[in-house]
Design a protein around this motif. Sequence first.
Motif, PDB file in Angstrom:
ATOM      1  N   GLN A  24      -4.361  -3.524   0.690  1.00 16.86           N
ATOM      2  CA  GLN A  24      -3.430  -4.641   0.542  1.00 16.86           C
ATOM      3  C   GLN A  24      -2.062  -4.142   0.096  1.00 16.86           C
ATOM      4  OE1 GLN A  24      -5.105  -7.701  -2.007  1.00 16.86           O
ATOM      5  NE2 GLN A  24      -7.178  -7.203  -1.350  1.00 16.86           N
ATOM      6  N   GLN A  25      -1.039  -4.619   0.786  1.00 16.17           N
ATOM      7  CA  GLN A  25       0.325  -4.241   0.430  1.00 16.17           C
ATOM      8  C   GLN A  25       0.670  -4.767  -0.963  1.00 16.17           C
ATOM      9  OE1 GLN A  25       3.301  -5.298   3.340  1.00 16.17           O
ATOM     10  NE2 GLN A  25       5.010  -4.828   1.981  1.00 16.17           N
ATOM     11  N   GLY A  26       1.297  -3.946  -1.756  1.00 12.75           N
ATOM     12  CA  GLY A  26       1.660  -4.322  -3.114  1.00 12.75           C
ATOM     13  C   GLY A  26       0.592  -3.963  -4.123  1.00 12.75           C
ATOM     14  N   ASP A  28      -2.524  -1.798  -3.048  1.00 13.51           N
ATOM     15  CA  ASP A  28      -3.033  -0.478  -2.675  1.00 13.51           C
ATOM     16  C   ASP A  28      -1.950   0.431  -2.115  1.00 13.51           C
ATOM     17  OD1 ASP A  28      -5.703  -1.274  -3.313  1.00 13.51           O
ATOM     18  OD2 ASP A  28      -5.758  -2.363  -1.410  1.00 13.51           O
ATOM     19  N   TYR A  29      -0.877  -0.160  -1.637  1.00 10.98           N
ATOM     20  CA  TYR A  29       0.209   0.634  -1.076  1.00 10.98           C
ATOM     21  C   TYR A  29       1.502  -0.171  -1.069  1.00 10.98           C
ATOM     22  CZ  TYR A  29      -0.133  -2.121   3.257  1.00 10.98           C
ATOM     23  OH  TYR A  29      -0.143  -3.149   4.173  1.00 10.98           O
ATOM     24  N   THR A  30       2.605   0.547  -0.925  1.00  8.00           N
ATOM     25  CA  THR A  30       3.904  -0.069  -0.679  1.00  8.00           C
ATOM     26  C   THR A  30       4.459   0.536   0.604  1.00  8.00           C
ATOM     27  OG1 THR A  30       5.027   1.597  -2.034  1.00  8.00           O
ATOM     28  CG2 THR A  30       4.388  -0.458  -3.127  1.00  8.00           C
ATOM     29  N   LEU A  31       5.531  -0.049   1.115  1.00 10.68           N
ATOM     30  CA  LEU A  31       6.133   0.448   2.352  1.00 10.68           C
ATOM     31  C   LEU A  31       7.382   1.260   2.055  1.00 10.68           C
ATOM     32  CD1 LEU A  31       5.897  -2.716   4.649  1.00 10.68           C
ATOM     33  CD2 LEU A  31       4.495  -0.649   4.791  1.00 10.68           C
ATOM     34  N   ARG A 179       5.034   5.704   6.703  1.00 11.68           N
ATOM     35  CA  ARG A 179       5.288   4.281   6.421  1.00 11.68           C
ATOM     36  C   ARG A 179       4.706   3.815   5.088  1.00 11.68           C
ATOM     37  NH1 ARG A 179       6.585   0.643  10.158  1.00 11.68           N
ATOM     38  NH2 ARG A 179       5.171  -0.902   9.271  1.00 11.68           N
ATOM     39  N   TYR A 180       3.505   4.266   4.769  1.00 15.12           N
ATOM     40  CA  TYR A 180       2.757   3.697   3.653  1.00 15.12           C
ATOM     41  C   TYR A 180       2.706   4.658   2.464  1.00 15.12           C
ATOM     42  CZ  TYR A 180       1.179   1.062   7.711  1.00 15.12           C
ATOM     43  OH  TYR A 180       1.143   0.334   8.873  1.00 15.12           O
ATOM     44  N   ARG A 183      -0.965   3.916  -3.466  1.00 18.79           N
ATOM     45  CA  ARG A 183      -0.920   3.749  -4.905  1.00 18.79           C
ATOM     46  C   ARG A 183      -2.277   4.085  -5.504  1.00 18.79           C
ATOM     47  NH1 ARG A 183       1.925  -1.920  -6.386  1.00 18.79           N
ATOM     48  NH2 ARG A 183       1.868  -0.897  -8.423  1.00 18.79           N
ATOM     49  N   ASN A 196      -7.316   5.143  -1.596  1.00 24.36           N
ATOM     50  CA  ASN A 196      -6.386   4.305  -0.842  1.00 24.36           C
ATOM     51  C   ASN A 196      -5.799   5.056   0.342  1.00 24.36           C
ATOM     52  OD1 ASN A 196      -6.710   1.968  -2.351  1.00 24.36           O
ATOM     53  ND2 ASN A 196      -5.126   2.510  -3.816  1.00 24.36           N
ATOM     54  N   LEU A 200      -5.994   3.759   4.165  1.00 21.50           N
ATOM     55  CA  LEU A 200      -4.814   3.668   5.034  1.00 21.50           C
ATOM     56  C   LEU A 200      -5.015   4.469   6.317  1.00 21.50           C
ATOM     57  CD1 LEU A 200      -2.099   3.952   2.259  1.00 21.50           C
ATOM     58  CD2 LEU A 200      -2.446   1.966   3.755  1.00 21.50           C
TER      59      LEU A 200
END
Length: 212
Positions: A24-26, A28-31, A179-180, A183, A196, A200
């Motif tokens: 999930q963005q925010g 598990d990961y940011t862009l 891109r990713y 986190r 994570n 991804l």
Amino acid sequence: MRWLSKVMVMLGLLLAGLAQAAPQQGKDYTLLAKPMPVAVPGKIEVIEFYWYGCPHCNAIEPFVEAWSAKLPKDVNFRRIHINWEDSSRQGHVKLFLTLQAMGLDTKLQPAVFKAIFQDKLELRREEVLYSWLKTQGVDVEKFKGIYNGFSMGVMQTNLAKLTRDYGVDGVPRFIVNGRYVARGIEGAGEESVLKNVDALIAMERSKSGKAK
């Protein structure tokens, strides 16, 4: 028909589990602010940005070594030392760039961390560095030629630009497919970020429609 109902129920549970496991963005990961090109088109790229003097990078090192040894063939893993252009880190930056130019950065990565964190060697001091390199079987004269060579300044500048382009403001930093930014899982240790990263990778693989 009862067996078919059971199959449908199991399939529904499986799909629900997969959906739940999707990163999930925010969380598990940011862009990245600006997507970056990958080095090998057609492969899923993972970059680890690190610093030789970073205790968190040292802590995660054994996990990264074990994880990277089992990566499938469709994943291209790269490890890049940051250059934030501060004078205190330039000895480590030059060490990385020289080892990279000699094709020894991956091979000696664990040994560098051991020297710094276990043996307490100050590898930013040239006399200490050259003595240590001899124990690692490195051609010290060849190393010196690159380390103190004319092209070193250009390599340092290029590495600083790469660090800025990827927006690296902390390490270790794992970036998937340009891109990713993966986190870590709060309270689960430095190595939790690799879970994570794996998620991804799976997400990117599913987008391409390629099997592992």
